[in-house]
Design a protein around this motif. Structure first.
Motif, PDB file in Angstrom:
ATOM      1  N   ASP A 240       0.860  -1.147   0.055  1.00 17.43           N
ATOM      2  CA  ASP A 240      -0.064  -0.042  -0.082  1.00 17.43           C
ATOM      3  C   ASP A 240       0.873   1.228  -0.029  1.00 17.43           C
ATOM      4  O   ASP A 240       2.046   1.182   0.289  1.00 17.43           O
ATOM      5  N   SER A 241       0.151   2.393  -0.331  1.00 15.33           N
ATOM      6  CA  SER A 241       1.123   3.788  -0.351  1.00 15.33           C
ATOM      7  C   SER A 241       1.156   4.035   1.221  1.00 15.33           C
ATOM      8  O   SER A 241       0.306   3.855   2.089  1.00 15.33           O
ATOM      9  N   ILE A 242       2.477   4.685   1.489  1.00 13.55           N
ATOM     10  CA  ILE A 242       2.705   5.027   2.979  1.00 13.55           C
ATOM     11  C   ILE A 242       2.815   6.455   2.604  1.00 13.55           C
ATOM     12  O   ILE A 242       3.479   7.267   2.146  1.00 13.55           O
ATOM     13  N   SER A 243       1.886   7.308   3.403  1.00 16.88           N
ATOM     14  CA  SER A 243       1.797   8.782   3.422  1.00 16.88           C
ATOM     15  C   SER A 243       2.834   9.405   4.385  1.00 16.88           C
ATOM     16  O   SER A 243       3.071   8.654   5.450  1.00 16.88           O
ATOM     17  N   ILE A 244       3.462  10.560   4.116  1.00 15.57           N
ATOM     18  CA  ILE A 244       4.334  11.021   4.832  1.00 15.57           C
ATOM     19  C   ILE A 244       3.751  12.140   5.243  1.00 15.57           C
ATOM     20  O   ILE A 244       3.410  13.281   4.652  1.00 15.57           O
ATOM     21  N   THR A 245       3.765  12.287   6.661  1.00 16.50           N
ATOM     22  CA  THR A 245       3.427  13.575   7.695  1.00 16.50           C
ATOM     23  C   THR A 245       4.419  14.268   8.147  1.00 16.50           C
ATOM     24  O   THR A 245       4.041  15.039   8.796  1.00 16.50           O
ATOM     25  N   ASN A 246       5.742  13.789   8.007  1.00 14.89           N
ATOM     26  CA  ASN A 246       6.666  14.533   8.690  1.00 14.89           C
ATOM     27  C   ASN A 246       6.708  16.032   8.266  1.00 14.89           C
ATOM     28  O   ASN A 246       6.681  16.351   7.140  1.00 14.89           O
ATOM     29  N   THR A 247       7.143  16.881   9.349  1.00 14.13           N
ATOM     30  CA  THR A 247       6.799  18.394   8.890  1.00 14.13           C
ATOM     31  C   THR A 247       7.908  18.650   7.910  1.00 14.13           C
ATOM     32  O   THR A 247       7.791  19.822   7.285  1.00 14.13           O
ATOM     33  N   PHE A 248       9.104  18.105   8.044  1.00 17.60           N
ATOM     34  CA  PHE A 248      10.385  18.573   7.101  1.00 17.60           C
ATOM     35  C   PHE A 248       9.763  18.465   6.040  1.00 17.60           C
ATOM     36  O   PHE A 248       9.922  19.260   4.978  1.00 17.60           O
ATOM     37  N   TYR A 249       9.305  17.355   5.408  1.00 13.84           N
ATOM     38  CA  TYR A 249       8.999  17.057   3.946  1.00 13.84           C
ATOM     39  C   TYR A 249       7.727  17.908   3.552  1.00 13.84           C
ATOM     40  O   TYR A 249       7.957  18.559   2.481  1.00 13.84           O
ATOM     41  N   ALA A 250       6.736  18.356   4.345  1.00 11.73           N
ATOM     42  CA  ALA A 250       5.678  19.238   4.118  1.00 11.73           C
ATOM     43  C   ALA A 250       6.272  20.511   3.925  1.00 11.73           C
ATOM     44  O   ALA A 250       5.701  21.127   2.990  1.00 11.73           O
TER      45      ALA A 250
END
Length: 342
Positions: free
Chosen positions: A161-171
């Motif tokens: 499955d897709s893994i969402s990235i919620t890390n603030t750095f990437y955002a």
């Protein structure tokens, strides 16, 4: 004897000079000139037919939206210049996104550790394929095809499955915009892509490694007789392609904010198309990294034109790119067939 030595070589330079004066352009620059001219023509037509097309932000968006393609195509340029091919680049991008997402989201690793780690991983993956190609004289097509399946399969070992990235750095990185002039701006990804392009131009044209790549693409046997480090250079070319693929994967992660095994499906074909349209010969030895940039921008501007039109299917992008590839392959054939006469 002195008169013979003095007058003997003179007809050749004069003939070459007269030929260059007639054409006005060295034949080796024709593919690159054709690509740049075509890009300018398409941009001009778009500006005439569509309101708002001729704006700084529209053209900067070509860099922003295709930053990861530029980076991976730069690595592909070196591979094709050496006479090889790399079909694994799209899968390495997907694997980079999956590893990054899994380590950041599931294991809580810092991006400061994850990003260098995936870059090393991509470089090692490419170097491993280069060793197999050089050491065992295997066909690059087969080795990199196996690498494509391997990297894509490893993605599904991590997650289907897709893994969402919620890390603030990437955002935060994905949202940063650097003002250029007026209201126009570029993203961090576009700046990275331009930096990679400039570094690649320097490496290709001003370093011993770059000169060796061109020599190997022209004739690996001749390069070996010249004492060039053929074996080390071949491994280095695929390691560089792996590094560029991993870096493109990092940029793609900023762009998508997720990791998924189906990311970048078919991107290797887009990269090869951009390199060929950019004027690099598939037989190796001739081409310019700067041409690859215009090859990528051609793909981007075609998609932009279709978006501005609004009535055409996105599949027309593939149709137009296929036609361009056909034309540029014919141009390459014409160029190589006239090579011995120059």
């Amino acid at each position: 004897m002195s008169m013979t030595m003095k007058t003997g070589p003179s007809p050749l330079p004069s003939a070459a000079h007269s030929k260059s004066s007639r054409t006005g352009l060295n034949p080796k620059y024709l593919p690159l000139a054709a690509t740049i001219s075509l890009f300018v023509l398409v941009a001009t037509l778009g500006s005439v037919f569509y309101d708002g097309f001729f704006s700084a932000q529209v053209f900067l968006n070509l860099l922003i939206d295709n930053a990861f393609v530029i980076v991976v195509a730069v690595g592909m340029t070196f591979v094709i210049l050496s006479g090889g091919i790399d079909l694994s680049v799209g899968s390495v991008i997907a694997l980079t996104t999956m590893v990054s997402a899994a380590l950041v989201e599931h294991h809580g690793w810092s991006p400061a550790i994850v990003i260098p780690l995936v870059l090393v991983m991509g470089t090692a993956f490419g170097a491993g394929m280069g060793v197999l190609i050089e050491r065992y004289r295997l066909q690059p097509f087969i080795v990199t095809l196996a690498g494509m399946f391997l990297a894509r399969g490893l993605c599904y070992l991590i997650s289907i499955d897709s893994i969402s990235i919620t890390n603030t750095f990437y955002a935060e990185v994905s949202q940063i915009r650097i003002p250029v002039w007026g209201e126009a701006s570029v993203s961090i990804s576009a700046v990275i892509a331009v930096g990679v392009l400039l570094a690649a131009i320097f490496i290709a044209h001003y370093t011993a490694f770059g000169r060796a790549v061109y020599a190997i693409g022209g004739s690996a046997h001749s390069a070996m007789l010249m004492g060039l480090p053929v074996r080390r250079t071949l491994v280095g070319v695929y390691a560089l392609s792996g590094l560029c693929s991993a870096l493109a994967g990092v940029i793609f992660t900023f762009y998508m904010l997720s990791g998924y095994g189906l990311h970048a499906m078919g991107l290797e074909l887009d990269a090869i198309a951009a390199v060929v349209i950019g004027g690099t010969l598939l037989t190796g030895g001739v081409g310019y990294v700067a041409g690859t940039l215009f090859g990528v921008l051609m793909l981007g501007i075609i998609q932009t034109l279709i978006s501005f039109d609004g009535t055409l299917s996105s599949w027309w992008t593939r149709i137009v790119v296929g036609a361009l590839l056909f034309v540029f392959c014919l141009l390459q054939r014409f160029f190589t067939s006239r090579g011995p006469q120059r």
